[in-house]
Design a protein around this motif. Sequence first.
Motif, PDB file in Angstrom:
ATOM      1  N   PRO A  37       0.805  -1.220   0.000  1.00 17.37           N
ATOM      2  CA  PRO A  37       0.000   0.000   0.000  1.00 17.37           C
ATOM      3  C   PRO A  37       0.838   1.271   0.000  1.00 17.37           C
ATOM      4  CG  PRO A  37       0.225  -0.783   2.235  1.00 17.37           C
ATOM      5  CD  PRO A  37       0.957  -1.782   1.362  1.00 17.37           C
ATOM      6  N   THR A  38       0.237   2.325  -0.498  1.00 18.12           N
ATOM      7  CA  THR A  38       0.803   3.656  -0.299  1.00 18.12           C
ATOM      8  C   THR A  38       0.716   3.983   1.188  1.00 18.12           C
ATOM      9  OG1 THR A  38       0.199   4.437  -2.501  1.00 18.12           O
ATOM     10  CG2 THR A  38       0.461   6.112  -0.794  1.00 18.12           C
ATOM     11  N   TYR A  39       1.785   4.583   1.722  1.00 19.63           N
ATOM     12  CA  TYR A  39       1.765   4.957   3.139  1.00 19.63           C
ATOM     13  C   TYR A  39       2.119   6.429   3.288  1.00 19.63           C
ATOM     14  CZ  TYR A  39       2.586   5.091   8.160  1.00 19.63           C
ATOM     15  OH  TYR A  39       2.523   5.413   9.499  1.00 19.63           O
ATOM     16  N   LYS A  40       1.204   7.180   3.869  1.00 18.26           N
ATOM     17  CA  LYS A  40       1.378   8.619   4.054  1.00 18.26           C
ATOM     18  C   LYS A  40       1.804   9.306   2.761  1.00 18.26           C
ATOM     19  CE  LYS A  40       1.940   8.927   9.028  1.00 18.26           C
ATOM     20  NZ  LYS A  40       2.686   9.536  10.155  1.00 18.26           N
ATOM     21  N   GLY A  41       1.223   8.849   1.665  1.00 18.62           N
ATOM     22  CA  GLY A  41       1.497   9.457   0.372  1.00 18.62           C
ATOM     23  C   GLY A  41       2.717   8.914  -0.342  1.00 18.62           C
ATOM     24  N   ILE A  42       3.461   8.009   0.270  1.00 10.09           N
ATOM     25  CA  ILE A  42       4.643   7.425  -0.371  1.00 10.09           C
ATOM     26  C   ILE A  42       4.175   6.191  -1.140  1.00 10.09           C
ATOM     27  CG2 ILE A  42       6.978   6.532  -0.050  1.00 10.09           C
ATOM     28  CD1 ILE A  42       7.019   7.978   2.667  1.00 10.09           C
ATOM     29  N   ALA A  43       4.177   6.288  -2.447  1.00 10.80           N
ATOM     30  CA  ALA A  43       3.575   5.267  -3.302  1.00 10.80           C
ATOM     31  C   ALA A  43       4.617   4.245  -3.756  1.00 10.80           C
ATOM     32  CB  ALA A  43       2.928   5.924  -4.522  1.00 10.80           C
ATOM     33  N   PRO A  44       4.348   2.957  -3.531  1.00  6.75           N
ATOM     34  CA  PRO A  44       5.323   1.934  -3.921  1.00  6.75           C
ATOM     35  C   PRO A  44       5.559   1.845  -5.422  1.00  6.75           C
ATOM     36  CG  PRO A  44       3.253   0.922  -3.224  1.00  6.75           C
ATOM     37  CD  PRO A  44       3.170   2.371  -2.865  1.00  6.75           C
ATOM     38  N   VAL A  45       4.576   2.237  -6.230  1.00  7.54           N
ATOM     39  CA  VAL A  45       4.775   2.199  -7.675  1.00  7.54           C
ATOM     40  C   VAL A  45       5.880   3.160  -8.102  1.00  7.54           C
ATOM     41  CG1 VAL A  45       3.686   2.857  -9.870  1.00  7.54           C
ATOM     42  CG2 VAL A  45       2.468   1.381  -8.271  1.00  7.54           C
ATOM     43  N   PHE A  46       6.001   4.276  -7.384  1.00  5.22           N
ATOM     44  CA  PHE A  46       6.989   5.295  -7.747  1.00  5.22           C
ATOM     45  C   PHE A  46       8.235   5.271  -6.867  1.00  5.22           C
ATOM     46  CE2 PHE A  46       2.696   7.079  -8.645  1.00  5.22           C
ATOM     47  CZ  PHE A  46       2.764   6.995 -10.019  1.00  5.22           C
ATOM     48  N   TRP A  47       8.120   4.738  -5.657  1.00  7.08           N
ATOM     49  CA  TRP A  47       9.235   4.748  -4.708  1.00  7.08           C
ATOM     50  C   TRP A  47       9.454   3.345  -4.139  1.00  7.08           C
ATOM     51  CZ3 TRP A  47      11.778   9.312  -4.572  1.00  7.08           C
ATOM     52  CH2 TRP A  47      11.082  10.457  -4.977  1.00  7.08           C
ATOM     53  N   SER A  48       9.577   2.371  -5.010  1.00  8.61           N
ATOM     54  CA  SER A  48       9.635   0.966  -4.589  1.00  8.61           C
ATOM     55  C   SER A  48      10.825   0.656  -3.679  1.00  8.61           C
ATOM     56  CB  SER A  48       9.673   0.043  -5.814  1.00  8.61           C
ATOM     57  OG  SER A  48      10.806   0.315  -6.626  1.00  8.61           O
ATOM     58  N   ASN A  49      11.885   1.457  -3.766  1.00  7.52           N
ATOM     59  CA  ASN A  49      13.078   1.187  -2.963  1.00  7.52           C
ATOM     60  C   ASN A  49      13.053   1.862  -1.592  1.00  7.52           C
ATOM     61  OD1 ASN A  49      14.327  -0.419  -4.944  1.00  7.52           O
ATOM     62  ND2 ASN A  49      15.149   1.384  -5.981  1.00  7.52           N
ATOM     63  N   TRP A  50      11.981   2.585  -1.283  1.00 10.08           N
ATOM     64  CA  TRP A  50      11.920   3.240   0.031  1.00 10.08           C
ATOM     65  C   TRP A  50      11.955   2.179   1.124  1.00 10.08           C
ATOM     66  CZ3 TRP A  50       7.403   4.039   3.493  1.00 10.08           C
ATOM     67  CH2 TRP A  50       7.734   4.875   4.582  1.00 10.08           C
ATOM     68  N   ARG A  51      12.850   2.364   2.090  1.00  7.24           N
ATOM     69  CA  ARG A  51      13.085   1.328   3.097  1.00  7.24           C
ATOM     70  C   ARG A  51      11.917   1.140   4.062  1.00  7.24           C
ATOM     71  NH1 ARG A  51      17.869   4.438   6.525  1.00  7.24           N
ATOM     72  NH2 ARG A  51      16.841   6.474   6.683  1.00  7.24           N
ATOM     73  N   GLY A  52      11.006   2.101   4.114  1.00  6.09           N
ATOM     74  CA  GLY A  52       9.865   1.968   5.009  1.00  6.09           C
ATOM     75  C   GLY A  52       8.918   0.847   4.624  1.00  6.09           C
ATOM     76  N   PHE A  53       8.868   0.471   3.349  1.00  4.82           N
ATOM     77  CA  PHE A  53       7.943  -0.579   2.923  1.00  4.82           C
ATOM     78  C   PHE A  53       8.283  -1.933   3.549  1.00  4.82           C
ATOM     79  CE2 PHE A  53       7.277   2.300  -0.860  1.00  4.82           C
ATOM     80  CZ  PHE A  53       6.004   2.696  -0.470  1.00  4.82           C
ATOM     81  N   THR A  54       9.554  -2.154   3.836  1.00  2.00           N
ATOM     82  CA  THR A  54       9.944  -3.404   4.498  1.00  2.00           C
ATOM     83  C   THR A  54       9.330  -3.477   5.890  1.00  2.00           C
ATOM     84  OG1 THR A  54      12.029  -3.476   3.276  1.00  2.00           O
ATOM     85  CG2 THR A  54      11.902  -4.781   5.294  1.00  2.00           C
ATOM     86  N   LEU A  55       9.343  -2.366   6.620  1.00  2.00           N
ATOM     87  CA  LEU A  55       8.760  -2.336   7.961  1.00  2.00           C
ATOM     88  C   LEU A  55       7.245  -2.494   7.904  1.00  2.00           C
ATOM     89  CD1 LEU A  55      10.835   0.552   9.605  1.00  2.00           C
ATOM     90  CD2 LEU A  55      11.251  -1.899   9.682  1.00  2.00           C
ATOM     91  N   ILE A  56       6.616  -1.870   6.908  1.00  2.00           N
ATOM     92  CA  ILE A  56       5.161  -1.981   6.759  1.00  2.00           C
ATOM     93  C   ILE A  56       4.770  -3.426   6.446  1.00  2.00           C
ATOM     94  CG2 ILE A  56       3.190  -1.277   5.341  1.00  2.00           C
ATOM     95  CD1 ILE A  56       4.678   1.435   4.981  1.00  2.00           C
ATOM     96  N   SER A  57       5.489  -4.062   5.533  1.00  2.00           N
ATOM     97  CA  SER A  57       5.200  -5.450   5.188  1.00  2.00           C
ATOM     98  C   SER A  57       5.382  -6.369   6.389  1.00  2.00           C
ATOM     99  CB  SER A  57       6.096  -5.905   4.036  1.00  2.00           C
ATOM    100  OG  SER A  57       5.799  -5.190   2.854  1.00  2.00           O
ATOM    101  N   ALA A  58       6.395  -6.084   7.202  1.00  2.00           N
ATOM    102  CA  ALA A  58       6.633  -6.900   8.393  1.00  2.00           C
ATOM    103  C   ALA A  58       5.477  -6.773   9.375  1.00  2.00           C
ATOM    104  CB  ALA A  58       7.946  -6.487   9.056  1.00  2.00           C
ATOM    105  N   GLU A  59       4.943  -5.555   9.518  1.00  2.00           N
ATOM    106  CA  GLU A  59       3.823  -5.343  10.437  1.00  2.00           C
ATOM    107  C   GLU A  59       2.567  -6.031   9.913  1.00  2.00           C
ATOM    108  OE1 GLU A  59       2.656  -4.606  13.909  1.00  2.00           O
ATOM    109  OE2 GLU A  59       4.521  -3.587  13.359  1.00  2.00           O
ATOM    110  N   ILE A  60       2.339  -5.955   8.617  1.00  2.00           N
ATOM    111  CA  ILE A  60       1.189  -6.623   8.021  1.00  2.00           C
ATOM    112  C   ILE A  60       1.288  -8.143   8.219  1.00  2.00           C
ATOM    113  CG2 ILE A  60       0.043  -7.164   5.825  1.00  2.00           C
ATOM    114  CD1 ILE A  60       0.686  -4.307   4.924  1.00  2.00           C
ATOM    115  N   GLY A  61       2.515  -8.644   8.148  1.00  2.00           N
ATOM    116  CA  GLY A  61       2.735 -10.074   8.311  1.00  2.00           C
ATOM    117  C   GLY A  61       2.377 -10.598   9.692  1.00  2.00           C
TER     118      GLY A  61
END
Length: 232
Positions: A37-61
């Motif tokens: 998902p996009t988080y606080k406006g940071i969109a994975p389609v455009f910023w796939s390498n942003w390190r925050g997505f790893t933490l978000i995925s871990a929390e979802i898991g």
Amino acid sequence: MADYKAARAKTDVNEGGCSFNPHDKGNMVVKGVVTVPTYKGIAPVFWSNWRGFTLISAEIGKMVKMPAYGTPEHRTWCSYLDKQLAANATLQTYVDDFYEVNFWHANRLGEIMSQDVAEWIYDHAVNGGARGIMWAQLAARVKPDGGMGPISIKAINAMPPTAFLSRVEDIAGTYRLDKAHDAPSQIQFLGSWLERDGQPKEIIAMVKAAAKDGKLDDVEVASLKEAMEATA
């Protein structure tokens, strides 16, 4: 000069937490389901390498399987996720650093004299990327190349803030109407877009009334654009 923290606080309200809307073009979607998902406006389609997505995925898991989008259970699930993410200090630092570097400093918004103007440009750079900068350049009658340089900054600072904001709000609003006309799936976002742009409530009400059938035709779009110009 303009202050980043104040601008970021306002934009955070607009961006919210995680977006799982499958029609949000910033989300990663597989077979109609958002996988990242996009988080606080940071969109994975455009910023796939942003390190925050790893933490978000871990929390979802750590959570139960995500309920179907749009259901009350899904809203409850998202609310819990957002609370967990908000409590993650490392993630919030990543968010703050991301925006300060990629949107505030990259666009030299600390050099804008009016806080209100800087906040509008920052919010729309976050929302629309280079398009938001181009709207600001068009409002200041500078060649719209999407890059905030000294010529753009000088032209923006030379305008009275109220005049700049009035013009840029209508430039953005015109784009929103055209987008909703061409892609009816985006009409669901139209009211919040126009509110974010700064359009008055009466204009937003007119737009919602025209689009209540799920589409905007050529005549409706032309009429709404005229109404926007008349309230400028």
